[in-house]
Design an enzyme around this catalytic site. Structure first.
Site, PDB file in Angstrom:
ATOM      1  N   HIS A 163     -22.794   0.179  -0.005  1.00 22.25           N
ATOM      2  CA  HIS A 163     -22.658   0.493   1.422  1.00 22.25           C
ATOM      3  C   HIS A 163     -21.641   1.617   1.592  1.00 22.25           C
ATOM      4  CE1 HIS A 163     -25.184  -2.777   2.241  1.00 22.25           C
ATOM      5  NE2 HIS A 163     -24.359  -3.628   2.818  1.00 22.25           N
ATOM      6  N   CYS A 217     -20.549  -8.029   3.925  1.00 19.14           N
ATOM      7  CA  CYS A 217     -20.503  -6.968   2.909  1.00 19.14           C
ATOM      8  C   CYS A 217     -20.061  -5.630   3.471  1.00 19.14           C
ATOM      9  CB  CYS A 217     -21.864  -6.829   2.224  1.00 19.14           C
ATOM     10  SG  CYS A 217     -23.265  -6.650   3.361  1.00 19.14           S
TER      11      CYS A 217
END
Length: 347
Positions: free
Chosen positions: A243, A151
């Protein structure tokens, strides 16, 4: 065209995102959901501690959860599997499905760097999918295994692919990663509230190696890794989703900031059902404090990348980028790979 699909590990955080993204999908019909033996035999509603911000789809809530084995899904007519299993489980279980002829689009980290396994982002390296032919020859599988990256890797790599024409040589990245990336039980509230954790086990190596494979060249037999040096520092912070990454790039050439912005903005998306119209959204100088997780993680329904804060440094350029880690960074990435598998005739 309708393709019957199943989800391996359907009750976890990423499995729940798969459920959400497959609801009303134009190509995929969910036919099977699997989980651990503790959940097998229960309805999905009973087995899953639902945490997604939309209700469980009605047609899924009463589906029976089956064991994670080829026998468990044998009667479901599944043509494609999405895997969100923990890597230790996936390494043991995924080969069982592959030997039975199933095509698996997997978010699990095992085998991402195997030389015969495509590690694919459809907008970046769709040609790497042809590694499936090498894989089948070498392993004797009738099925096929395709991986999407970590990710944090998938947040940065599209921005690097967009500016690769300017011949970058070194990349340093520091990540600020949301707690959902660790799964529901990955980080306790007492660890993360009023805190930041400056280490995520294995994450730095994944970013440093996976990015070079994704940006590498496939010659029909193997992938030659991109020759740039990549160094990563990965940190967990108390955001829920999204993120955020600070990227520092050194170039052989000397591109202007406007050249880099335009390269990112104009980088072509894929022509797949779940692809965003514009893959990378880029903020200008007048908004130097963007992207931010709370404000930008849902760009393109969580399937896009957002960049900003481009500045010149003595060594090159720095910028920030962000993506939704459980959508674009996990389930959505596997979903796109599944759509690519259909488009290229592997399903």
């Amino acid at each position: 065209m309708s393709v019957q699909v199943g989800i391996l590990g359907a009750t976890g955080a990423v499995g729940q995102r798969f459920i959400q993204l497959l609801d009303d999908h134009p190509t995929f019909d969910l036919a099977a959901v699997t989980a651990s033996s503790d959940s097998a035999g229960k309805t999905y509603r009973e087995a899953a501690k639902w945490r997604v911000d939309t209700p469980i789809p009605d047609d899924v809530a009463d589906m029976e959860v089956v064991e994670t084995s080829p026998a468990g899904i044998a009667d479901a007519g599944v043509e494609l599997l999405f895997s969100s299993l923990p890597s230790s489980v996936a390494a043991a279980v995924e080969p069982d499905f592959l030997e039975e002829g199933y095509v698996v689009s997997s978010n699990s980290s095992n085998d991402r760097m195997a030389t015969d396994v495509p590690l694919t982002i459809p907008e970046i390296n769709p040609d790497h999918l042809d590694l499936i032919e090498v894989q089948r020859d070498e392993r004797g599988w009738d099925g096929a295994l395709v991986k999407n990256p970590n990710c944090s890797t998938i947040t940065m790599v599209p921005t690097l692919a967009a500016i690769d024409e300017f011949a970058f040589e070194r990349v340093h990245v520091s990540t600020l990663q949301a707690v959902s990336g660790a799964g529901y039980s990955g980080v306790t509230s007492m660890e993360i509230i009023d805190n930041a954790i400056p280490h995520i086990g294995g994450e730095e190596e994944k970013m440093e190696t996976e990015s070079r494979k994704l940006l590498g060249e496939f010659d029909g037999a193997e992938v030659r890794l991109h020759d740039a040096e990549v160094a990563a520092s990965c940190n967990r912070i108390p955001t829920l989703d999204g993120h955020l990454e600070n990227v520092f790039v050194e170039f052989a050439a000397d591109p202007s900031l406007e050249d880099l912005r335009e390269a990112m903005r104009s980088f072509e998306s894929a022509d797949l059902p779940s692809s965003p119209d514009q893959l990378i959204k880029v903020y200008d100088d007048d908004e130097p404090d963007r992207p931010q997780p709370r404000l930008d993680r849902t760009y393109a329904d969580g399937m896009g990348i957002v960049a900003g804060g481009l500045q010149e440094t003595d060594l090159g350029v720095k910028y920030n980028c962000l993506a939704h880690n459980t959508i674009r960074g996990a389930a959505g990435a596997s979903l796109l790979n599944g759509e690519l598998l259909v488009e290229q005739g592997y399903v």
